[in-house]
Design a protein around this motif. Sequence first.
Motif, mmCIF file in Angstrom:
data_model
loop_
_atom_site.group_PDB
_atom_site.id
_atom_site.type_symbol
_atom_site.label_atom_id
_atom_site.label_comp_id
_atom_site.label_asym_id
_atom_site.label_seq_id
_atom_site.Cartn_x
_atom_site.Cartn_y
_atom_site.Cartn_z
ATOM 1 N N UNK A 44 89.625 12.931 56.343
ATOM 2 C CA UNK A 44 89.248 12.407 55.032
ATOM 3 C C UNK A 44 87.737 12.228 54.869
ATOM 4 N N UNK A 45 87.051 11.782 55.918
ATOM 5 C CA UNK A 45 85.656 11.366 55.768
ATOM 6 C C UNK A 45 84.640 12.418 56.207
ATOM 7 N N UNK A 46 84.869 13.049 57.355
ATOM 8 C CA UNK A 46 83.821 13.909 57.919
ATOM 9 C C UNK A 46 83.461 15.082 57.016
ATOM 10 N N UNK A 47 84.438 15.848 56.478
ATOM 11 C CA UNK A 47 84.053 16.997 55.646
ATOM 12 C C UNK A 47 83.581 16.614 54.242
ATOM 13 N N UNK A 48 83.717 15.326 53.870
ATOM 14 C CA UNK A 48 83.449 14.929 52.485
ATOM 15 C C UNK A 48 81.976 15.011 52.114
ATOM 16 N N UNK A 49 81.085 14.816 53.089
ATOM 17 C CA UNK A 49 79.649 14.856 52.809
ATOM 18 C C UNK A 49 78.894 15.078 54.102
ATOM 19 N N UNK A 50 77.588 15.292 53.997
ATOM 20 C CA UNK A 50 76.769 15.479 55.195
ATOM 21 C C UNK A 50 76.757 14.221 56.061
ATOM 22 N N UNK B 74 79.348 12.152 56.230
ATOM 23 C CA UNK B 74 80.731 11.734 56.449
ATOM 24 C C UNK B 74 80.982 11.254 57.857
ATOM 25 N N UNK B 75 80.323 11.878 58.832
ATOM 26 C CA UNK B 75 80.522 11.457 60.225
ATOM 27 C C UNK B 75 79.983 10.048 60.460
ATOM 28 N N UNK B 76 78.930 9.670 59.725
ATOM 29 C CA UNK B 76 78.389 8.310 59.858
ATOM 30 C C UNK B 76 79.390 7.285 59.318
ATOM 31 N N UNK B 77 79.981 7.584 58.164
ATOM 32 C CA UNK B 77 80.956 6.664 57.587
ATOM 33 C C UNK B 77 82.166 6.503 58.503
ATOM 34 N N UNK B 78 82.573 7.595 59.157
ATOM 35 C CA UNK B 78 83.708 7.524 60.082
ATOM 36 C C UNK B 78 83.403 6.582 61.246
ATOM 37 N N UNK B 79 82.168 6.617 61.752
ATOM 38 C CA UNK B 79 81.788 5.730 62.856
ATOM 39 C C UNK B 79 81.734 4.272 62.411
ATOM 40 N N UNK B 80 81.254 4.029 61.202
ATOM 41 C CA UNK B 80 81.193 2.657 60.689
ATOM 42 C C UNK B 80 82.595 2.073 60.572
ATOM 43 N N UNK B 81 83.520 2.847 60.036
ATOM 44 C CA UNK B 81 84.900 2.373 59.925
ATOM 45 C C UNK B 81 85.497 2.118 61.309
ATOM 46 N N UNK B 82 85.140 2.967 62.260
ATOM 47 C CA UNK B 82 85.648 2.819 63.623
ATOM 48 C C UNK B 82 85.202 1.504 64.260
ATOM 49 N N UNK B 83 84.024 1.011 63.879
ATOM 50 C CA UNK B 83 83.480 -0.207 64.482
ATOM 51 C C UNK B 83 84.105 -1.485 63.939
ATOM 52 N N UNK B 84 84.842 -1.415 62.850
ATOM 53 C CA UNK B 84 85.332 -2.619 62.188
ATOM 54 C C UNK B 84 86.316 -3.475 63.007
ATOM 55 N N UNK B 85 87.082 -2.915 63.956
ATOM 56 C CA UNK B 85 88.055 -3.740 64.672
ATOM 57 C C UNK B 85 87.486 -4.896 65.471
ATOM 58 N N UNK B 86 86.155 -5.033 65.556
ATOM 59 C CA UNK B 86 85.573 -6.134 66.319
ATOM 60 C C UNK B 86 86.073 -7.498 65.835
ATOM 61 N N UNK B 87 86.573 -7.581 64.602
ATOM 62 C CA UNK B 87 87.028 -8.859 64.076
ATOM 63 C C UNK B 87 88.210 -9.424 64.847
ATOM 64 N N UNK B 88 88.972 -8.570 65.539
ATOM 65 C CA UNK B 88 90.129 -9.096 66.266
ATOM 66 C C UNK B 88 89.708 -9.945 67.459
ATOM 67 N N UNK B 89 88.441 -9.836 67.874
ATOM 68 C CA UNK B 89 87.959 -10.660 68.974
ATOM 69 C C UNK B 89 88.173 -12.143 68.669
ATOM 70 N N UNK B 90 87.980 -12.536 67.414
ATOM 71 C CA UNK B 90 88.171 -13.936 67.033
ATOM 72 C C UNK B 90 89.609 -14.378 67.296
ATOM 73 N N UNK B 91 90.563 -13.492 67.016
ATOM 74 C CA UNK B 91 91.972 -13.808 67.266
ATOM 75 C C UNK B 91 92.234 -13.903 68.769
ATOM 76 N N UNK B 92 91.700 -12.950 69.521
ATOM 77 C CA UNK B 92 91.898 -12.965 70.963
ATOM 78 C C UNK B 92 91.327 -14.216 71.608
ATOM 79 N N UNK B 93 90.143 -14.629 71.176
ATOM 80 C CA UNK B 93 89.497 -15.782 71.802
ATOM 81 C C UNK B 93 90.364 -17.029 71.667
#
Length: 454
Positions: A165-171, A173-192
């Motif tokens: 969905x993201x990578x071929x959409x624009x030049x 797109x690969x940056x947006x894919x990496x940003x979305x990939x980083x979002x799971x850090x919020x679960x650390x609060x639940x784990x702690x």
Amino acid sequence: MYNTAARLERLPVGRFQYKLLMMGGLGYMFEAWDAGIIAFLLPALRAQWQLTSLQVGYLASSTYVGFLIGALIAGAIGDRYGRKNVMLWALVLFCLASLGGAAVNDWHQFFALRVVGGIGMGAEAAIIAPFLSEFVGAKYRGRFTASLAAFFSFGFVISAVLGYLLVPASDDGWRYALIVTAMPVVVVLWWRRGLTESPRWLESQGRHQEANDIVTGIEKQYEARGVVLPAPEPTAQVSATPNTSLMANFKTLLSPRFLRITIMTWLLWVSVTFSIYAFMTWIPSLLVERGMTMTKSFSFSILIYAAQIPGYFTAAWFCEKIGRPYTIVLYMALAAVSALSLAFATGDTQVIALAMTLSFFINGVAAGEYAYTPEVFPTRIRATGVGTASAIGRIGGIAAPILVGAVYPIGGFAGVFGMTTVILFIGATSVLFLGIPTKNRSLEEIEAEEFAAR
């Protein structure tokens, strides 16, 4: 007074274990998500940064360089200082590295950040499986730990969907894919808030009161829901070995008592990691090389990645029915047949069908691997054993993308998947001849019966 193991062994699978399964499984899902996304970034980065085939191979291997470091260090730290905090900070590290990678414009910087992120992912892989296995009784442990590994498949599928969905959409797109990939850090609060330390590990360190308090708290959760627990049954006792140094744990793995198992797990992890990442990292690019458009390649890759899901869960079922070693050997043999067939495939339909079959079986092997490895090491060196095997396995992960990049221009599909077949055969043979049975045996029984001093 019954020991910690006897009290944990009698617990039926319930809300507490499922919560741990979800926590650990999400960790593996995020790891696979981050590891899988690189396969969809590479075609875009290759075109945008004018990379050679060898440079693409270096980028594909970068994560696994960090993986080796993270798994090796985290396993030893987890055995020395506990599992919980390693899990927390490892997730933070690889998410932050993913965010940093989205901002760079040079493949050398991107390589360095992928290494850093790999350290976090390697630490996750080394800790989660041994951590969860120590809470679950022998009757359910194989299916449970293999199901934990099944979360990898969800992460890879998510990475395929994002890549499509993201990578071929624009030049960018690969940056947006990496940003979305980083979002799971919020679960650390639940784990702690929600994690407890492993009571088996605490007891192995001589911290009996802390272990007792945690198990008592777990038992009270069952009682609060009206579950009547059966009386604990006597189980094997193992002596505590508190304050063992990191180097002493590494030396123990190579001692005569454990050398056979150490070699077996190293060969298993090298072969599985090599095969999975040679295949999963390169398949979108290989399909493009065969003449498909990037969009078409990515859409077929989603199907190939999705075939992992039933592969993991069927292997989890077989792990409990026929045992972990036999499941690993069976799925490795069928993966080898699939890889050999893929080496001689011709039309696109045949390639996609066989690639899905290989994805099914090779990832089923991974489910057995993650269920089996924590069982064959004693509690006092379990994370070190798993972490070291995982770290050694990353040598395969590092070598695989580079070798594929070097072999494909010479041998094509036949060369790549012929090589994969040989590697799978080596791994299956090691488990068949060096493995030990673990089905329906508590972790303490395995230690007492297989590794008693002679």
